[in-house]
Design a protein around this motif. Sequence first.
Motif, mmCIF file in Angstrom:
data_model
loop_
_atom_site.group_PDB
_atom_site.id
_atom_site.type_symbol
_atom_site.label_atom_id
_atom_site.label_comp_id
_atom_site.label_asym_id
_atom_site.label_seq_id
_atom_site.Cartn_x
_atom_site.Cartn_y
_atom_site.Cartn_z
ATOM 1 N N LEU A 80 -1.981 6.590 -9.380
ATOM 2 C CA LEU A 80 -2.325 5.427 -9.857
ATOM 3 C C LEU A 80 -1.763 4.262 -9.116
ATOM 4 N N MET A 81 -0.429 4.261 -9.070
ATOM 5 C CA MET A 81 0.135 3.157 -8.427
ATOM 6 C C MET A 81 -0.382 2.760 -6.899
ATOM 7 N N TYR A 82 -0.510 3.669 -6.172
ATOM 8 C CA TYR A 82 -0.861 3.653 -4.798
ATOM 9 C C TYR A 82 -2.206 2.730 -4.896
ATOM 10 N N THR A 83 -3.170 3.324 -5.878
ATOM 11 C CA THR A 83 -4.435 2.640 -5.989
ATOM 12 C C THR A 83 -4.156 1.350 -6.648
ATOM 13 N N LEU A 84 -3.387 0.951 -7.622
ATOM 14 C CA LEU A 84 -3.054 -0.340 -7.975
ATOM 15 C C LEU A 84 -2.585 -1.386 -6.935
ATOM 16 N N ILE A 85 -1.851 -0.792 -6.061
ATOM 17 C CA ILE A 85 -1.316 -1.895 -5.000
ATOM 18 C C ILE A 85 -2.505 -2.158 -3.937
ATOM 19 N N LYS A 86 -3.294 -1.427 -3.978
ATOM 20 C CA LYS A 86 -4.623 -1.716 -2.953
ATOM 21 C C LYS A 86 -5.724 -2.281 -3.719
ATOM 22 N N ALA A 87 -5.839 -2.474 -4.728
ATOM 23 C CA ALA A 87 -7.140 -2.716 -5.348
ATOM 24 C C ALA A 87 -6.662 -3.987 -6.074
ATOM 25 N N PRO A 88 -7.483 -5.152 -5.928
ATOM 26 C CA PRO A 88 -7.426 -6.545 -6.540
ATOM 27 C C PRO A 88 -7.852 -6.618 -7.902
ATOM 28 N N CYS A 89 -7.789 -7.432 -8.552
ATOM 29 C CA CYS A 89 -8.181 -7.804 -9.879
ATOM 30 C C CYS A 89 -8.291 -6.652 -10.822
ATOM 31 N N ILE A 90 -7.275 -6.329 -11.361
ATOM 32 C CA ILE A 90 -7.000 -5.310 -12.380
ATOM 33 C C ILE A 90 -7.272 -5.710 -13.854
ATOM 34 N N PRO A 91 -7.924 -5.271 -14.884
ATOM 35 C CA PRO A 91 -8.064 -6.202 -15.984
ATOM 36 C C PRO A 91 -6.519 -5.885 -16.849
ATOM 37 N N PRO A 130 -0.234 -11.349 -9.612
ATOM 38 C CA PRO A 130 -1.172 -10.493 -9.105
ATOM 39 C C PRO A 130 -1.327 -10.484 -7.535
ATOM 40 N N GLY A 131 -0.918 -9.132 -6.966
ATOM 41 C CA GLY A 131 -1.088 -8.953 -5.520
ATOM 42 C C GLY A 131 0.232 -8.987 -4.887
ATOM 43 N N ALA A 132 1.345 -9.476 -5.703
ATOM 44 C CA ALA A 132 2.751 -9.403 -5.058
ATOM 45 C C ALA A 132 3.263 -8.288 -4.574
ATOM 46 N N LEU A 133 2.900 -7.030 -5.083
ATOM 47 C CA LEU A 133 3.458 -5.492 -4.562
ATOM 48 C C LEU A 133 2.647 -5.461 -3.140
ATOM 49 N N TYR A 134 1.497 -5.589 -3.002
ATOM 50 C CA TYR A 134 0.689 -5.621 -1.772
ATOM 51 C C TYR A 134 1.428 -6.493 -0.791
ATOM 52 N N GLN A 135 1.501 -7.606 -1.120
ATOM 53 C CA GLN A 135 2.073 -8.863 -0.175
ATOM 54 C C GLN A 135 3.445 -8.212 0.412
ATOM 55 N N ARG A 136 4.267 -7.885 -0.506
ATOM 56 C CA ARG A 136 5.783 -7.488 -0.373
ATOM 57 C C ARG A 136 5.748 -6.074 0.775
ATOM 58 N N MET A 137 4.607 -5.398 0.345
ATOM 59 C CA MET A 137 4.638 -4.368 1.326
ATOM 60 C C MET A 137 4.419 -4.456 2.715
ATOM 61 N N VAL A 138 3.235 -5.351 2.820
ATOM 62 C CA VAL A 138 2.683 -5.631 4.131
ATOM 63 C C VAL A 138 3.820 -6.351 4.902
ATOM 64 N N SER A 139 4.440 -7.146 4.173
ATOM 65 C CA SER A 139 5.523 -8.252 4.740
ATOM 66 C C SER A 139 6.686 -7.215 5.227
ATOM 67 N N ALA A 140 7.135 -6.451 4.622
ATOM 68 C CA ALA A 140 8.206 -5.489 4.890
ATOM 69 C C ALA A 140 7.907 -4.540 5.925
ATOM 70 N N GLU A 141 6.621 -3.897 5.749
ATOM 71 C CA GLU A 141 6.355 -2.923 6.770
ATOM 72 C C GLU A 141 6.026 -3.284 8.037
ATOM 73 N N GLN A 142 5.251 -4.573 8.111
ATOM 74 C CA GLN A 142 4.947 -4.982 9.662
ATOM 75 C C GLN A 142 6.023 -6.264 10.032
ATOM 76 N N SER A 143 7.414 -6.178 9.391
ATOM 77 C CA SER A 143 8.325 -6.968 9.768
ATOM 78 C C SER A 143 7.948 -8.549 10.129
ATOM 79 N N LEU A 144 7.090 -8.987 8.911
ATOM 80 C CA LEU A 144 6.560 -10.415 9.180
ATOM 81 C C LEU A 144 7.887 -11.191 8.639
ATOM 82 N N LYS A 145 8.397 -12.045 9.572
ATOM 83 C CA LYS A 145 9.493 -12.640 9.278
ATOM 84 C C LYS A 145 9.173 -13.996 8.395
ATOM 85 N N ASN A 146 9.940 -13.955 7.259
ATOM 86 C CA ASN A 146 9.654 -15.353 6.352
ATOM 87 C C ASN A 146 10.684 -15.629 5.771
#
Length: 725
Positions: A80-91, A130-146
Amino acid sequence: MDNPEVESDFLRSVHALLRELDGHHPAFQSERGMLRWTLHKKIDRNPSNGALLIKILVKELERAERCNYRQYIIPLLHTLMYTLIKAPCIPDDLYERVYDFCKKLLTLPKPYCTIGLDYARQLKLERTIPGALYQRMVSAEQSLKNDSFPYQEKVFMFVDPELLSEAVCRALIDEIKAAQMSQCMKSCMLCVIERAFQTVLKEHGHVKNVHSILQAKPLDVTEHYFQQVMAAIEHAGRDMSAEYNQYVEELGKIYSTLLSTSEKGKELVLFLRSPSQSCEQDSLSPELDIFEFQDMGPDFDCCEQTRFSVLSNDSGIERDLPILGDENQSCTAEAEHSRLQRKGCMKKKGSPLDSLAFLQSGSNGQGAKPAGKLHRKSGGSVMEPVAQLKRLHTARVLVLGDDRILGRLAQAYYSLRKRESRRAFLTPRLKVQFYYVPVVEEQPTSSPTEEGALPDQTEPCELAAYLGRADPWYESNINTLCHMIPKLATMPSSPSKSTVSELFIVDVIAYYVRLGLQPVFFQVYAVKLFFSNADLEPVEDIFLIELSLMLEEFNPSRDTLPTKKKLAVEVPGADLTLMYKKVLLSNREKEETLSLRSTGLVIKAIPSNETEDLVCLNVNTTEVVKVSNLSGRSYSLVTNTIRTRNIKIRSTEQRTFTVCLDKDSRRLYKNVTSIEVFPCLEPSYCLQKTRTRRSSLEEEEDVGLAKYLPKSLLLPINTFAGIVQ
């Protein structure tokens, strides 16, 4: 959006996943691991269907809680959590149901309460932003410096080319390269920006194709908007009491600015682009580096692959500073005073308590006196420490192979901890986590078992088998790769194999390192070996899984032959003396001495079944017992098992034997006369203990900083659930 056909397909997939966990249906044995991957691939292809899958998973979780089907809870929750991170607009109602379920898990024992608390915190953040988990995951895994979210992660994959064939190594490298070619820094930034606008602004107005607008802009422009979006997300995350409308308004301003700049005029688009600039959103995977265990000795450091340094030409002496030129002679007194001056200073040593905190966190320990000494430690603490160390970098070390590569990993980990105990360099900056994927290319040929043969000598992946028993989700997703990876390596490559959607091994590894956050701790053992040659110094080594002792050929000289008549039956083996402390469930130890005639023994550190999951050594001996019958004297072989924490073994006949550590033929010791086996101590504890002994020679109890440090060296291997009771 309701879609009965899609919902029915998801329901069938989820029920098949649950039947796989039961393991009753033989048809699912060949598909273990594929069902979860296929289900998540459906969400990758169409993320808008994520709400339908989450709705089904919530119902199944609530049913499992009502019917007390605890074996389903953690796998369903991870899915469920893996799906929730990738799916936008959850009620919101789905968020509320999942959050309430996670709070119910807090009343259950570990690992349910630990995982429930972790996911409850993530859900609270995701519902606020909304979307914070996905954005943090991508930023950390891809070493996007900010500047707003400086955390970075990297996966280091280690294989031993002497244990795996060239075809398997090549298959792993090809998949990693294919995944890296499909992603670049700009495309990952585009994914973060686009997801932020989709999840927040979709309900407030029409969102144009942000991806195509930013794709036509140079990298610095894309990076500028990425920094703004991440700053808005992290600002809202820090100030949870702030109004959600303020966050929406801030993102709306960024979106309006982006549209206004794109309407003023289009920049020329370069036609010669690198292939990495055409990445799809669903192809994101952790950045992987692959290394080989070639000549990895005790000084090997698996985490110091990249080191940043700056070359300085300054000697540090004031008279060596450059003299001002003639054109600068007319500088004012204020400018002259602003020159670099050397101040009188002294080096300040760090506080011992700071060093203690670093060593405690680096060794994954919670003190020198755990509550249950015989029971294996697993999972993290439910409550966070008051002064938690903020380490911005995480190294996820993944090893592939059988038990032999884990022995090499234990050596490297011991070397790292020994070096960090003297000078904490990596520990304050880097958090290291270990992952293990078993890979075996061919089954060993099973020979007929002799009477009294030692058990489990041919099992190549004992630690993986134990983890599979402790965590069913690890068994379904990771242990299935043991023989699947060699099969995929030998299959002919197809054109679709190069696409990101078909990279099965990389996808499973990404799923493992993202959700496998519950460690299981294994005691590392030390062995001291004494040799027949008196000129040789005793040698100390460590092992993690197994120590085997085999008698060497004995060719006595004529002088040593007995004068009495030779026996009719020649009895094999040699007389051994075992001195050990027998462990009991009451945590008491009883010293015992045993003399027997044996053909060899095997010391196991991993329990063979879940009912005997105690942190101790199982010494399996093959004893030669003399018997008398009508035909005369004979003998039989009997297998005995001794439980102990430390043991001394020596031969009373001056016979020598060969010692093999962790089933690795490269770690053989010959001409050994006696050995001592004991738990390996944490190097930081040994260092502090040595320092306290200098002031008090007769002090036996732990005093000073030593009593706050873990006493034993434990190697943590991450799984999805730790140990499920």
